[in-house]
Design an enzyme around this catalytic site. Sequence first.
Site, PDB file in Angstrom:
ATOM      1  N   LYS A   1      -4.085  -1.522  13.914  1.00 45.58           N
ATOM      2  CA  LYS A   1      -3.357  -0.461  14.613  1.00 45.58           C
ATOM      3  C   LYS A   1      -3.923  -0.280  16.021  1.00 45.58           C
ATOM      4  O   LYS A   1      -5.129  -0.268  16.216  1.00 45.58           O
ATOM      5  CB  LYS A   1      -3.448   0.843  13.821  1.00 45.58           C
ATOM      6  CG  LYS A   1      -2.514   0.789  12.609  1.00 45.58           C
ATOM      7  CD  LYS A   1      -2.350   2.130  11.967  1.00 45.58           C
ATOM      8  CE  LYS A   1      -3.567   2.497  11.168  1.00 45.58           C
ATOM      9  NZ  LYS A   1      -3.666   1.723   9.917  1.00 45.58           N
TER      10      LYS A   1
ATOM     11  N   GLU B   1       0.839  -1.209   0.000  1.00 45.96           N
ATOM     12  CA  GLU B   1       0.000   0.000   0.000  1.00 45.96           C
ATOM     13  C   GLU B   1       0.871   1.254   0.000  1.00 45.96           C
ATOM     14  O   GLU B   1       2.080   1.195   0.299  1.00 45.96           O
ATOM     15  CB  GLU B   1      -0.909   0.007   1.224  1.00 45.96           C
ATOM     16  CG  GLU B   1      -0.144   0.023   2.538  1.00 45.96           C
ATOM     17  CD  GLU B   1      -0.780   0.922   3.577  1.00 45.96           C
ATOM     18  OE1 GLU B   1      -1.121   2.072   3.240  1.00 45.96           O
ATOM     19  OE2 GLU B   1      -0.905   0.467   4.721  1.00 45.96           O
TER      20      GLU B   1
END
Length: 303
Positions: free
Chosen positions: A158, A23
């Site tokens: 995350k 990404e």
Amino acid sequence: MNFRFSEEVAAAREAGKPLVALETSVVAQGLPYPHNLEAARECEEAVRREGAVPAAIAVIDGEVWVGLEVEQLRRLAEGGPRLMKLGSRDLPVAVAFGRTGGTTVSATCEIAARAGIRVFATGGIGGVHRGAAEHFDLSQDLWALSKFPVAVVCAGAKSILDLPKTLEVLETAAVPVIGVGTREFPSFYSRTSGIVLEHQGDDAAGAAAIVRARFDGLGQGGLMFAVPPPEETALPHAEVELHIARALEEAAKQGIKGKATTPFLLAEVARRTSGRSLRANLALLQNNARFAGALAVALGGAR
Ligand code: PSU
Ligand code: MN
């Protein structure tokens, strides 16, 4: 829609070599310059060392690129106010208006799947943000994982997120979550989270067997492989929690919302740990790229 391919990716496709998608929102929005450019190049190298070919994905001047030349990566890394953070739903707008941006996990999954790439490495996926019951901020990444047949290698979600709720949504979406060499869900900067996973794979061969079964008609979307961040740079879970609590207070004070939330919190935690979280982030990105490379090789080139 036609994609553009870098020379390296075009040659790999021709030769049927294993590819790993990367990404670029982490480059354009997630990390500061010049660490972002270095990280991107190191991830590419880690993939190559395993015998696979890296395919960083982005939209450049309205064209969807699979595989980027270094000058294109540099442009994303140097940033600028007009660079977009592209989730899946932003792609048509970016293409129509000739815009440039880094792709998040959702957009990268979508493009990788369309390009026939089955393995994708990132840092940590987006998920259910803390306080979701109030503001309803659930990352498109969760939707993308449920929809596109791509194996996403990450260090969990995350830690700025609500991890238990993120895992609940992944269960609802029927996305397998597999710990790599661990039974505990890693929390991005930390190897632990206190959350026990149901499934574990120990190496690339085991992971590849699961991916094959999934893509052989068992389920429709992707899978998540959760790799603990490298020991040397990982941070204690309890310490990270303290920094996140402060960072969230700061975000609320400054009225940070929506797309700006993730980049703000990551930067704020980096500031509060004097860069130790940044080092952990760089190390885990590379570590995930390495495992993704090994997984792609274990899966073999042609679909
Ligand atoms: N992992 C990182 N740094 C990042 C991201 C992931 O180490 O910046 C990005 C990914 O692109 C992910 C996005 O898809 O953050 C999630 O953003 P949001 O929560 O707004 O969906
Ligand atoms: Mn969001």
